[in-house]
Design an enzyme around this catalytic site. Structure first.
Site, PDB file in Angstrom:
ATOM      1  CB  THR A  15      20.805  77.858  19.737  1.00  0.00           C
ATOM      2  OG1 THR A  15      20.579  78.658  18.585  1.00  0.00           O
ATOM      3  CG2 THR A  15      19.944  76.608  19.671  1.00  0.00           C
ATOM      4  CG  ASP A  16      25.168  79.136  23.060  1.00  0.00           C
ATOM      5  OD1 ASP A  16      25.378  78.446  22.045  1.00  0.00           O
ATOM      6  OD2 ASP A  16      25.506  78.777  24.203  1.00  0.00           O
ATOM      7  CE  LYS A  17      30.003  84.526  17.411  1.00  0.00           C
ATOM      8  NZ  LYS A  17      30.734  85.760  17.630  1.00  0.00           N
TER       9      LYS A  17
END
Length: 143
Positions: A15-17
């Protein structure tokens, strides 16, 4: 056409931020699913390499429909659409736990000689393996 379903859980590192699966991970998800399909029909990727062939991605088209998040369980429905000439075409549909479509991807692999990396016809052990699996499925579906 051969169909295979593969289920996995999204890792935190995917996942990203924003807490959403980063788009770059879908290529890896599809790769894992297609090798599971090949394994299912009796052709593990190691065998392909040992026989002197590689199957690099030639084309990839992806549509991102809904976000997937950490710890979501995703189901990939992989379809081997065509195995002809020097190309093998797959489609992938990814669904979340609520059966909502998350992603649709088409990937075309090119068959190349392992040493020269030049395109070559798909070897008989792959096409025959696909045909044999399809035949077995037809028999099983009939009875």
């Amino acid at each position: 056409m051969i169909t295979h379903e593969y289920t996995f859980r999204v890792n935190y590192s995917d996942t990203d931020k924003m807490g959403v699966v980063h788009h770059s991970n879908y290529a890896r998800y599809c790769e894992n699913a297609r090798w599971e399909l090949f394994r299912k029909i009796g052709i593990p990727y190691d065998d392909i390499e040992e026989m002197g062939y590689m199957l690099p991605v030639f084309l990839m088209n992806s549509s991102f429909i809904a976000p997937a998040h950490y710890d979501d369980e995703l189901r990939i429905v992989t379809v081997l659409e065509e195995c002809k000439g020097v190309r093998i075409t797959f489609t992938f549909r990814l669904f979340n736990e609520k059966n909502i479509p998350v992603n649709e991807t088409e990937i075309v692999l090119a068959c190349v000689d392992k040493d020269t990396f030049k395109p070559c016809p798909i070897p008989p052990f792959i096409t025959e393996g696909v045909e044999s699996y399809l035949f077995r499925q037809t028999i099983e579906d009939t009875y």
